[in-house]
Structures are given as C-alpha cells and as structure tokens.
Design an enzyme around this catalytic site. Structure first.
Site, PDB file in Angstrom:
ATOM      1  N   PRO A 185      45.817  37.950  27.422  1.00 44.97           N
ATOM      2  CG  PRO A 185      44.142  37.944  25.798  1.00 44.97           C
ATOM      3  CD  PRO A 185      44.392  38.134  27.257  1.00 44.97           C
ATOM      4  CD  GLU A 186      52.058  38.590  28.166  1.00 46.23           C
ATOM      5  OE1 GLU A 186      53.180  38.806  27.671  1.00 46.23           O
ATOM      6  OE2 GLU A 186      51.893  38.144  29.305  1.00 46.23           O
ATOM      7  CG  HIS A 239      30.226  36.228  31.535  1.00 43.13           C
ATOM      8  ND1 HIS A 239      29.679  37.117  32.442  1.00 43.13           N
ATOM      9  CD2 HIS A 239      30.454  35.078  32.214  1.00 43.13           C
ATOM     10  CE1 HIS A 239      29.604  36.515  33.618  1.00 43.13           C
ATOM     11  NE2 HIS A 239      30.052  35.289  33.511  1.00 43.13           N
ATOM     12  NE  ARG A 250      38.045  40.983  36.450  1.00 40.36           N
ATOM     13  CZ  ARG A 250      39.312  41.001  36.840  1.00 40.36           C
ATOM     14  NH1 ARG A 250      40.046  39.905  36.760  1.00 40.36           N
ATOM     15  NH2 ARG A 250      39.858  42.094  37.333  1.00 40.36           N
TER      16      ARG A 250
END
Ligand code: ZN
Length: 280
Positions: free
Chosen positions: A2-3, A91, A110
């Site tokens: 995400p930016e 997760h 991750r």
C-alpha cells in the site's frame, strides 16, 4: 505494498468508525509487530483511551489517542486492516477491541507491518521527521522544494522518488505513473532534471496520487480496504504492470526494466532514456 493513496483510502473509511470510540484493548498476538516494545507495554499505554483522530503521514496511519498518546502503524508489504470481520483469518497479528463491541483486525502474512506508541506530540513529530520528508499533497510540496531536494543527486529519479526521507508516501506504482505523466525516464539522475522537468514531475506526482485516492487505491497483491473491498486505480495504470501493451499517450510498447531493485515500467518514446555518461 500500500502506498499513500491506499493508506489514505483506509484512513477515510476507518475514521468515521474509530474517532470518538474507545480503544478498549489492544491485543498483540505477534510480538514482532511492536518490537522492540513489549506487547504489554503498548497495550498498557493505549488501554481504554478515546480515539480523538485518525491521521496519515506518508504511508503511516496515525492514531491520536486521549492524553496526547499516539499509536503509529505501518502496513508494509501485505498488511490489511479488517473492520468487524466475520471470522478471525489466518495471520491475524493484532486485535483492536473498540467500544460498543466492534473490533479491527490487523492481518499480515509476511509479518513486516509495525506498530509503536509515542507519548506526546513532540515524540511523534521527532519519530516521523526521522523517517519522512515532505508530504506531497500538502502545500509545502512545491516545484521549488522538489528542485532543492533533487539538487546534486546522482541517483536515478525513480530511486529518488521512492526514498521516503525526501518525499513521503510514493511507492513503485505511483513513481512509475508520475514519471510517465511528466515524460521523464526513470533512470535520469534526479539532479540532472531541468527546471521544467521538476515542475512537470511535481504536478504529475500530485495528479497520480490524487487519481489514486479518487479510485480508492489500486488493488494488486493483497491490498484491500477495511471492509474487504478493492480499489480500481489498477484499471487506470498508464504504464505500471503494462509491459508490451501500447502507451496510452503514443502507442509505443511499454517496456519493463529494473531500477533500484524494483520492476519499473516506462514508455521510452514519451520518456527519453538518458545517454550513458562516459567514464571520466
Ligand atoms: Zn508513450
């Protein structure tokens, strides 16, 4: 990853649901999220505090809590925030229990996402100032400011744009799109841009980020908004992830190459490749 536009989309969707509520309990299921702080330390600092504001700086989400306590979170590569998820996905790393029985889950396969607590506005400002440069959608992001940042920089302009300590919030997607919009090759050294190119780049960065926010972000990889929906900016990409397809501006095929270790897309008709400099 995400930016700025994706994080801003999340902020806008969550703010009405979070602001004014209490953060009853922060349950950190994975201590790596808040390391080097201990999960109990973070939980104790925020427990029961009212959420007064939900802000953003670069790609960071800023929780402004009662009594000048700040929770700073970053989604990194694969983090998502799910509001009132029907079940707890694999997760799940952090559970934010809110007043009125609602909850927010931070899910991150991750495990690169982070959270930290800062006590007082000065500590928050110092934390962010050490990590982030100018905010590109704020009035301080002028062509003059960008020119000053780029002066003397030999790094390719794409690497320069990705450096969060210069301009905050731009990642791989919006760097490619902005450089195409400005007609600048990603490998051109940042310090070699003409005054006109710097002005075009400043405008193209703002335009790309605003278009991304308008489209509620781009959905590639794992990004989705807090209700599990997807943004649509990927449908508006001019060059990013379009290798071999025609450039929307001139029809030449988009090419892919690597800059600063990142897959990079450009139209080498619209964005003229710099001539290699002869060794001195
Ligand atoms: Zn083109």
């Amino acid at each position: 990853m995400p930016e700025l536009p994706e994080v801003e989309t999340i902020r806008r969707q969550l703010a009405p649901r979070l602001v004014g509520r209490r953060l009853e309990e922060l349950e950190v299921l994975d201590p790596r999220w808040c390391a080097p702080l201990a999960p109990a330390e973070v939980a104790d600092a925020v427990r029961g505090r009212r959420i007064e504001a939900l802000g953003r700086r670069g790609k960071y989400l800023l929780w402004g809590l009662e009594d000048d306590v700040h929770l700073v979170t970053h989604l990194r590569m694969t983090g998502t925030l799910l509001y009132d998820a029907p079940s707890t996905p694999a997760h799940t790393r952090v559970r934010f229990r809110l007043g009125d029985g609602h909850e927010l889950l931070f899910v991150d396969p991750r495990r690169f996402g982070t959270g930290t607590v800062l006590l007082g506005g000065d500590a928050l400002d110092a934390h962010l100032a050490a990590r982030l440069g100018v905010e590109p959608l704020e009035p301080g992001f002028t062509a003059q400011h960008l020119a000053a940042l780029a002066r003397g920089r030999r790094a390719p302009v794409k690497a320069f744009l990705l450096d969060q300590r210069r301009v905050a919030g731009i990642g791989n997607i919006y760097a490619d799109e902005a450089l195409h919009g400005a007609g600048i090759h990603p490998l051109r050294p940042a310090g070699a841009l003409t005054r006109g190119q710097v002005a075009a780049l400043r405008d193209a960065v703002v335009a790309a980020l605003e278009a991304g926010i308008e489209a509620k972000g781009a959905t590639i990889d794992d990004f989705r908004d807090p209700e599990g929906a997807h943004g649509s900016f990927q449908d508006a990409f001019q060059v990013h992830r379009r290798a071999g397809e025609p450039c929307p501006a001139c029809g030449a095929p988009v090419v892919k190459f690597t800059v600063a270790g990142r897959g990079t897309y450009a139209c080498e008709r619209c964005q003229r490749r710099p001539r290699p400099r002869r060794a001195a």
